[in-house]
Every structure is written in C-alpha cells, then in structure tokens.
Scaffold this active site. Structure first.
Site, short mmCIF file in Angstrom:
data_model
loop_
_atom_site.label_atom_id
_atom_site.label_comp_id
_atom_site.label_asym_id
_atom_site.label_seq_id
_atom_site.Cartn_x
_atom_site.Cartn_y
_atom_site.Cartn_z
N HIS A 22 75.66 156.55 47.61
CA HIS A 22 74.37 157.79 46.94
C HIS A 22 73.88 156.29 45.68
O HIS A 22 72.88 156.86 44.78
CB HIS A 22 74.99 159.19 47.02
CG HIS A 22 73.60 159.96 46.97
ND1 HIS A 22 72.82 159.92 47.91
CD2 HIS A 22 74.54 161.32 47.08
CE1 HIS A 22 72.51 161.02 48.33
NE2 HIS A 22 72.55 161.57 48.12
N ASN A 70 70.66 166.31 42.86
CA ASN A 70 69.85 167.52 43.51
C ASN A 70 68.71 167.60 42.72
O ASN A 70 67.70 168.74 43.39
CB ASN A 70 71.04 168.45 43.78
CG ASN A 70 72.11 168.25 45.01
OD1 ASN A 70 71.17 167.18 46.20
ND2 ASN A 70 72.10 168.60 45.54
N ASP A 95 69.13 155.42 48.27
CA ASP A 95 69.65 155.28 49.51
C ASP A 95 68.77 155.56 50.63
O ASP A 95 68.88 156.60 50.43
CB ASP A 95 70.92 155.28 48.97
CG ASP A 95 71.57 156.83 49.24
OD1 ASP A 95 70.36 157.51 47.91
OD2 ASP A 95 71.85 157.44 49.79
N ASN A 116 68.36 164.50 48.98
CA ASN A 116 67.95 165.84 48.30
C ASN A 116 67.40 165.60 46.43
O ASN A 116 65.82 166.56 46.30
CB ASN A 116 69.62 167.00 47.88
CG ASN A 116 70.01 168.02 48.55
OD1 ASN A 116 68.58 167.91 49.88
ND2 ASN A 116 70.87 167.60 49.38
#
Length: 193
Positions: A22, A70, A95, A116
């Site tokens: 991530h 997020n 990513d 997100n």
C-alpha cells in the site's frame, strides 16, 4: 494540458507500514525527492510531509499525507487549496490491484476502484479529474483478502518488478510535469515488460 504542480505519493505513516504494498506511492515520491535533491519536512497545516523540487526549471510540490490512507484527501486539499493548484495539475501515485507488479500506467480521472485514498481525494477535491500514476501490485485472487494483501510486504520478485516500474515511471515524469502527458503515457505504456 497544463503541467503537473503537485505529486502526491499515497501510503500509510509509521515503520510497520513502510515496506507494505500500500506504500508504493511513498516509495516513488521518496526516490523522486532524493533524485532531485529535495528535503522532506513535516507540515502540520498540510497534514503530511512536504518537499519542493525543481524539474526542467519548474517548481513541483511533493506530498506524503500522514493521515493514513483513508483520509489522504485532507492533505491533498489543504496543499492544493493553499497554492491554488487545480485537480488536473495534480498527479497521485498509488498502488493498483488491477495491474501486475512491474506495470505502471498513467490515467486521468475515472473511478476509485475501491482504493480508499483515491476515493477520499476525489471527494474532498470535488472532482476525480486529477491524474493518477498506477503502480501495479497484483491481486490476491480473492476480494476478501485485499485488505490483508495490501498491508503485507511484496515477495522478493514482486518488489524487484515494482522497483523497475518505479524507475521507468521516474524517467517519464519530466515529460508529465512539462504538460506532455500524451508522450509520457505512450513511452511508459509501451515500455517492454
């Protein structure tokens, strides 16, 4: 198109996330900052780490949101608003599950594909029209495994492929920054894999 004035690398802060899939966006902007002799500094008002570099005589802001994925849009909106940077002058590096490791693609606008970070940025900017640089990390094969997958380290061969995709992307960024995105896309998308 106008040139790129802000490059945002997406990731999660903290050593436990540093080497996870991530954080591929962080990896690219860290390398870019190093190549162009920038210095990261933590900026509370921008909710992240910020650096300013010069590429081809143009000032470019680099941003790593420290809000966790997020809430990435909080940092992007704060910096873009302060410096009057438009959505189409922003490149978000992230990513991408739908691309294999080693594949990198530029794209403008579109949906968030369940990412997100992208979802929050589009919502806070009020527009999905920003550019994306999608760094392939592959897919675990099962939708239920995605959250776990992105927060794990890539296997050695995946990391090598990701590193190569980052280097290939960095070679094309000067064109993207100069506003020659069509040329940058063509070169990156046709590069041998």
């Amino acid at each position: 198109m106008s040139g790129t004035r802000l490059i945002v690398g997406l990731g999660n802060p903290g050593p436990e996330y540093e080497k996870t899939r991530h954080n591929a966006g962080f990896w690219l902007v860290d390398e870019l900052c190093w190549q162009f002799k920038g210095n990261w500094r933590t900026e509370g008002k921008f909710h992240g780490d910020v650096a300013r570099i010069q590429i081809e005589g143009q000032d470019v802001w680099l941003l790593k949101p420290m809000t966790y994925m997020n809430l990435s849009g909080q940092a992007v909106l704060a910096l873009a608003h302060f410096y009057k940077i438009l959505p189409d002058e922003i490149l978000v590096v992230h990513d991408e599950l739908d691309l294999a490791p080693g594949v990198a693609r530029f794209k403008q606008g579109g949906g968030h594909g369940g990412h997100n970070g992208l979802k929050d940025i589009a919502a806070r900017l009020g527009s999905p029209a920003f550019w994306r640089l999608r760094l392939g990390i592959g897919h675990p094969g099962d939708k239920k495994e995605v959250a776990n997958f992105v927060l794990k380290k890539p296997r050695a061969e995946e990391q090598q492929a990701l590193d190569e995709a980052i280097l290939a992307s960095l070679r094309e960024l000067p064109r993207a920054i100069a506003g020659k995105m069509a040329e940058a896309m063509k070169a990156l998308h046709t590069e041998a894999k």
